[in-house]
Design a protein around this motif. Structure first.
Motif, PDB file in Angstrom:
ATOM      1  N   ASN A  12       1.000  -1.191   0.195  1.00 17.20           N
ATOM      2  CA  ASN A  12      -0.235  -0.161  -0.151  1.00 17.20           C
ATOM      3  C   ASN A  12       0.796   1.371   0.211  1.00 17.20           C
ATOM      4  O   ASN A  12       1.443   1.494   1.516  1.00 17.20           O
ATOM      5  CB  ASN A  12      -1.089   0.139   1.212  1.00 17.20           C
ATOM      6  CG  ASN A  12      -1.874   1.270   1.285  1.00 17.20           C
ATOM      7  OD1 ASN A  12      -1.129   2.281   0.721  1.00 17.20           O
ATOM      8  ND2 ASN A  12      -2.454   0.640   2.289  1.00 17.20           N
ATOM      9  N   LEU A  20      -0.246   4.006  -0.929  1.00 22.26           N
ATOM     10  CA  LEU A  20      -1.083   5.255  -0.745  1.00 22.26           C
ATOM     11  C   LEU A  20      -1.191   5.864   0.614  1.00 22.26           C
ATOM     12  O   LEU A  20      -1.259   7.014   0.804  1.00 22.26           O
ATOM     13  CB  LEU A  20      -2.865   4.901  -1.164  1.00 22.26           C
ATOM     14  CG  LEU A  20      -3.413   6.254  -0.899  1.00 22.26           C
ATOM     15  CD1 LEU A  20      -2.978   7.327  -1.883  1.00 22.26           C
ATOM     16  CD2 LEU A  20      -5.224   5.349  -2.315  1.00 22.26           C
ATOM     17  N   ASP A  44      -1.956  11.650  -3.661  1.00 28.74           N
ATOM     18  CA  ASP A  44      -1.082  11.026  -5.167  1.00 28.74           C
ATOM     19  C   ASP A  44      -1.719   9.586  -5.309  1.00 28.74           C
ATOM     20  O   ASP A  44      -0.982   8.641  -5.489  1.00 28.74           O
ATOM     21  CB  ASP A  44       0.223  11.680  -5.248  1.00 28.74           C
ATOM     22  CG  ASP A  44       0.195  11.493  -7.314  1.00 28.74           C
ATOM     23  OD1 ASP A  44      -0.315  10.790  -7.786  1.00 28.74           O
ATOM     24  OD2 ASP A  44       1.225  11.262  -6.361  1.00 28.74           O
ATOM     25  N   ASN A  45      -2.656   9.502  -5.109  1.00 29.05           N
ATOM     26  CA  ASN A  45      -4.021   7.483  -5.695  1.00 29.05           C
ATOM     27  C   ASN A  45      -3.252   7.247  -7.196  1.00 29.05           C
ATOM     28  O   ASN A  45      -3.090   6.124  -7.649  1.00 29.05           O
ATOM     29  CB  ASN A  45      -4.785   8.062  -5.864  1.00 29.05           C
ATOM     30  CG  ASN A  45      -5.877   8.895  -6.666  1.00 29.05           C
ATOM     31  OD1 ASN A  45      -6.177   9.211  -7.144  1.00 29.05           O
ATOM     32  ND2 ASN A  45      -6.795   7.976  -6.028  1.00 29.05           N
ATOM     33  N   TYR A  56       0.484   6.768  -7.303  1.00 25.72           N
ATOM     34  CA  TYR A  56       0.829   5.287  -5.334  1.00 25.72           C
ATOM     35  C   TYR A  56      -0.253   4.272  -5.171  1.00 25.72           C
ATOM     36  O   TYR A  56      -1.028   5.625  -4.131  1.00 25.72           O
ATOM     37  CB  TYR A  56       1.009   6.241  -4.048  1.00 25.72           C
ATOM     38  CG  TYR A  56       2.764   7.466  -4.538  1.00 25.72           C
ATOM     39  CD1 TYR A  56       4.018   6.772  -5.156  1.00 25.72           C
ATOM     40  CD2 TYR A  56       2.637   8.562  -4.316  1.00 25.72           C
ATOM     41  CE1 TYR A  56       4.676   7.211  -5.426  1.00 25.72           C
ATOM     42  CE2 TYR A  56       4.118   9.397  -4.669  1.00 25.72           C
ATOM     43  CZ  TYR A  56       5.375   8.654  -4.488  1.00 25.72           C
ATOM     44  OH  TYR A  56       5.902   9.401  -5.309  1.00 25.72           O
ATOM     45  N   LEU A 105      -2.745   2.132  -4.007  1.00 29.70           N
ATOM     46  CA  LEU A 105      -3.323   0.811  -2.704  1.00 29.70           C
ATOM     47  C   LEU A 105      -2.723  -0.349  -3.136  1.00 29.70           C
ATOM     48  O   LEU A 105      -2.273  -1.351  -1.879  1.00 29.70           O
ATOM     49  CB  LEU A 105      -4.865   0.949  -2.376  1.00 29.70           C
ATOM     50  CG  LEU A 105      -5.778   0.622  -1.101  1.00 29.70           C
ATOM     51  CD1 LEU A 105      -5.038   1.122  -0.020  1.00 29.70           C
ATOM     52  CD2 LEU A 105      -7.028   0.302  -1.410  1.00 29.70           C
TER      53      LEU A 105
END
Length: 147
Positions: A108, A110, A129-130, A133, A135
């Motif tokens: 993960n 995130l 910043d999904n 990066y 999950l």
């Protein structure tokens, strides 16, 4: 002191090695005391084990071994909560979701775990910043490895 752990059975720990996550972890707000347990010196992995509940333990990874360009900024609030005086005292880990094979496992990126090893405070930071990066970032082969 001896604690029961999820992965390593009964283990002896030192009181001074206990890390405090004052806000808990995502979904575990009431669990605040953890200890880092190494898995293997040659691997960028460890276990974050609850001192309070043996069923709460996570495999964690040093993310830079898998994604060299991983970086993010901490807020002033994060610095204060973690009592960071020197950035050299800070370690970053990510929680790993173990699958049947290591290549299928993910981490993960995130919501990294940021730990002030000097002051023994930790915090799970949720990044905005999904896209960069995710999950569930695939672990696969370590960057820079021979394979």
């Amino acid at each position: 002191m001896i604690i029961d752990t999820k992965f390593l059975g009964k283990t002896e720990i030192k009181e001074e090695d206990i890390l405090t996550f004052e806000q808990g972890l995502l979904g575990l707000k009431d669990v605040t005391r953890f200890v880092l347990q190494p898995i293997d010196e040659d691997l960028p992995l460890a276990i974050l084990q609850s001192v309070e509940n043996k069923e709460i333990g996570f495999v964690i990874a040093y993310p830079f071994a898998f994604k060299e360009d991983y970086s993010f900024d901490l807020s002033e609030e994060d610095y204060e909560q973690l009592q960071i005086e020197k950035i050299e005292d800070v370690l970053t880990y990510t929680i790993v979701t173990m699958k049947e094979t290591f290549k299928e496992s993910t981490m993960n990126l995130l919501a990294p775990l940021v730990i002030n090893m000097e002051k023994k405070f930790g915090k799970q930071v949720v990044l905005q910043d999904n896209k960069s990066y995710p999950l569930r970032y695939p672990m696969q082969i370590l960057e820079g490895s021979a394979e």
